[in-house]
Design an enzyme around this catalytic site. Structure first.
Site, PDB file in Angstrom:
ATOM      1  N   ASP A  58      69.441  11.246 109.729  1.00  0.00           N
ATOM      2  CA  ASP A  58      70.476  10.217 109.663  1.00  0.00           C
ATOM      3  C   ASP A  58      71.639  10.846 108.897  1.00  0.00           C
ATOM      4  O   ASP A  58      71.707  10.806 107.670  1.00  0.00           O
ATOM      5  CB  ASP A  58      69.957   8.973 108.938  1.00  0.00           C
ATOM      6  N   GLU A  75      68.134   6.612  97.012  1.00  0.00           N
ATOM      7  CA  GLU A  75      68.393   5.976  98.304  1.00  0.00           C
ATOM      8  C   GLU A  75      67.361   4.872  98.421  1.00  0.00           C
ATOM      9  O   GLU A  75      66.278   5.071  98.940  1.00  0.00           O
ATOM     10  CB  GLU A  75      68.273   7.004  99.437  1.00  0.00           C
ATOM     11  N   GLU A 101      62.203  -4.599 101.766  1.00  0.00           N
ATOM     12  CA  GLU A 101      61.409  -3.442 101.353  1.00  0.00           C
ATOM     13  C   GLU A 101      62.224  -2.438 100.554  1.00  0.00           C
ATOM     14  O   GLU A 101      61.931  -1.244 100.537  1.00  0.00           O
ATOM     15  CB  GLU A 101      60.757  -2.746 102.552  1.00  0.00           C
TER      16      GLU A 101
END
Length: 347
Positions: free
Chosen positions: A45, A138, A147
């Site tokens: 990503d 992150e 979550e």
């Protein structure tokens, strides 16, 4: 975190035999991150990874000689960035089994003297230092908070960060817009009205309560963005992740609205030149995609008309990594009117 959030992480249930009985939902959450494939997706990503890389390497003056804490370090990529930027030492905490591979990665890249990987839960481990200068993490999940590890970041901030320390990223916003999504709604939701001639609407009711995490095409967006909530990671408290926010979404064209869509933006404002990225439908795709809340009503909207309401979000009582979301929306337009409250659960 160098991790995805697969459904198995939230839906896994303890076994009824042996040592599995002692496992909690948190254990399954961390177990799901041990496989390298999840980390591969995160590392690929580029919006996510390059934003972190640039916030660190382009600000080496902030990291030079500093003690850095990387929360949920995964493969150790952020720790390595910090070490490369000149940090005196980096401590990476990772609960899952990928910590074993992270230690090897650190050693094979020649940073064993600068990076220490500690396996365990942040709330249970002890650092060999009393304070850190910078926390990087992150931590974001789908819809920002599903979550997520935000509560863990806040815990670490309060325990170890110096009074004048830095948290990266330091600000996030959660936003909402409206979309046309008639075909997909028909395939995923209305499908249950008639399944090979049989009425299965009871499953349709379940499908409506679960937000869909998927990529929304830019041309589907038919309204302005509305910021629901702003999170100052340097100052916020854990309870601030439970909120109720009003919204007012202005439609930008004549259209049929089938869903409201949530997304978030992330900011590294402490950098010399602020860096940010968005997970919105008009930005470059990320692994977080967008979160789609299908409405019971199809709203026939005209350009300039507004959809108002309130979105409330809180952690689920039984599994705090799940989210309970209440969406109240009101619309009074030229062609239709709707007033409804819907309950959703991200799990």
């Amino acid at each position: 975190m160098d991790i995805d959030r697969p459904e198995a992480a939230a839906n896994g249930q303890p076994s009824t035999s042996g040592k599995q009985d002692a496992k909690t939902s948190a254990d399954y959450y961390f177990d799901s991150y041990s496989h390298f494939g999840i980390h591969e997706e995160m590392l690929k990503d580029t919006v996510r990874t390059r934003s972190y890389m640039n916030s660190i390497l382009h600000n080496s003056h902030m990291f030079k000689g500093k003690i850095v804490l990387d929360i949920g370090c995964g493969t150790s990529i952020l720790s390595l960035f910090a070490a490369k930027a000149g940090a005196a030492h980096v401590y990476g905490i990772e609960c899952s089994g990928i910590a074993d591979q992270a230690k090897v990665i650190v050693e094979e890249n020649g940073y064993s003297d600068k990076v220490t990987i500690i396996q365990g839960k942040v709330e249970e481990v002890e650092l060999p230092v009393k304070e850190v200068d910078i926390i990087i993490s992150e931590w974001m999940g789908y819809f920002l908070l599903y979550e997520s590890m935000l509560d863990t970041v806040i815990y670490a901030r309060d325990k170890w960060l110096k009074p004048d320390g830095i948290v990266l990223p330091d600000r996030c916003t959660l936003s909402m817009t409206a979309i046309e999504d008639g075909q997909y709604r028909a395939d995923k939701i209305d499908f249950w009205d008639n399944v090979y001639g049989f009425n299965m609407r009871v499953i349709k009711e379940l499908a409506m309560t679960e937000p869909l995490v998927d990529t929304v095409e830019p041309q589907q967006v038919c309204a302005d963005n509305c910021v629901l909530q702003t999170f100052d990671i340097h100052k916020m408290k854990k309870d601030d992740a439970t909120f109720s926010a009003p919204f007012k979404i202005k439609c930008t064209r004549n259209e049929y609205v089938h869903a409201l869509v949530g997304f978030f933006d992330v900011y590294f404002n402490a950098c010399h030149k602020p860096i940010s990225f968005s997970t919105g439908p008009t930005a470059r795709n990320t692994h977080w995609k967008q979160t789609v809340f299908y409405l019971e009503d199809t709203l026939t909207v005209c350009e300039g008309e507004v959809i108002t309401g309130t979105l409330s979000c809180k952690p689920n009582v039984k599994n705090p990594r799940d989210l309970d979301i209440t969406l109240e929306y009101n619309f009074e337009g030229k062609h239709c009117e709707a007033h409804r409250t819907q309950e959703y659960r991200m799990r």
